[in-house]
Write an enzyme that holds these catalytic residues in place. Structure first.
Site, mmCIF file in Angstrom:
data_model
loop_
_atom_site.group_PDB
_atom_site.id
_atom_site.type_symbol
_atom_site.label_atom_id
_atom_site.label_comp_id
_atom_site.label_asym_id
_atom_site.label_seq_id
_atom_site.Cartn_x
_atom_site.Cartn_y
_atom_site.Cartn_z
ATOM 1 N N HIS A 176 -13.069 -77.246 99.697
ATOM 2 C CA HIS A 176 -14.097 -77.320 98.647
ATOM 3 C C HIS A 176 -14.898 -78.605 98.757
ATOM 4 O O HIS A 176 -14.517 -79.539 99.471
ATOM 5 C CB HIS A 176 -13.495 -77.169 97.246
ATOM 6 C CG HIS A 176 -12.609 -78.299 96.792
ATOM 7 N ND1 HIS A 176 -11.240 -78.298 96.935
ATOM 8 C CD2 HIS A 176 -12.900 -79.491 96.183
ATOM 9 C CE1 HIS A 176 -10.741 -79.414 96.427
ATOM 10 N NE2 HIS A 176 -11.722 -80.162 95.975
ATOM 11 N N GLU A 223 -16.249 -77.881 93.172
ATOM 12 C CA GLU A 223 -15.649 -78.544 92.021
ATOM 13 C C GLU A 223 -16.704 -79.472 91.423
ATOM 14 O O GLU A 223 -17.439 -80.147 92.159
ATOM 15 C CB GLU A 223 -14.438 -79.370 92.487
ATOM 16 C CG GLU A 223 -13.728 -80.138 91.374
ATOM 17 C CD GLU A 223 -12.533 -80.956 91.880
ATOM 18 O OE1 GLU A 223 -12.502 -81.282 93.096
ATOM 19 O OE2 GLU A 223 -11.654 -81.276 91.072
#
Lengths: 133, 133
Positions: free
Chosen positions: B78, B129
């Site tokens: 991520h 995120e």
């Protein structure tokens, strides 16, 4: 030796939609630029400390067409780290056991600077570009 | 709204080998830290403008075990972007048409700060995120 993260390159199926999404989050987003000799159209997303480069295939033989075939929603294509001296960097990368793609010699990259790419299997499954800053 | 790229998280099958490779390129690399409640052991690679976080499963039910099953060489797991206000950011993200994972509410992330994760299918195939800086 390893310097700044110059950019994260993300291959996207729809460049307008991707640019709009980053713009919608308040990012400064460039107009699309066709880089014919690299086979990509690119949009630069400027963040305070680095850039996201949104890539879409340009032309018949784009290097990212097969990536998008495998990842139809898009995905992170590569990371680019800056180095001071691409030849010295190449030597150290090879010392860590990683293979440099192609003939191992630097090429002129999309930003007009010497670059190499390292084999993902030799670098935690991640395609890495090193660019002489 | 969207701020700095806080880190790039890379899941790796061998944390020692990955840390050694970045160290071999001259990066400042932390000792491994077990984050038991997040199910990962993490090594921080400090770059001049951002961080790479090398992740390896910790415990029986790590959230990255299945990712490594699918990507045995490792891969980028991520990206984390900083925001000033996680609630305001959540609202703008939803306005761009993206779904927030889980119940949509911020959780306390691995750095002890409120975070959300956005569905990769709604964000160019990339797990993102957002962390309140």
């Amino acid at each position: 030796m390893i310097g700044k993260l110059n950019h994260v390159a993300i291959a996207v199926p729809d460049l307008v939609a991707a640019a709009d999404q980053y713009r919608g989050l308040g990012a400064s987003v460039s107009a699309p630029q066709d880089l014919a000799e690299h086979g990509v159209t690119v949009v630069f997303v400027e963040l305070p400390n680095t850039k996201i480069e949104l890539l879409h295939p340009f032309g018949e033989t784009s290097p990212i067409t097969s990536f998008l075939d495998k990842n139809p929603s898009g995905g992170i294509h590569h990371l680019c780290f800056e180095v001071d001296d691409i030849k010295a960097a190449s030597a150290r990368i090879v010392e860590t056991g990683a293979r440099i793609l192609g003939d191992g010699q630097p090429k002129i990259g999309a930003h007009g600077k010497p670059v190499i790419f390292v084999h993902p299997k030799d670098f935690q499954g991640t395609l890495i570009e090193f660019e002489q800053a």
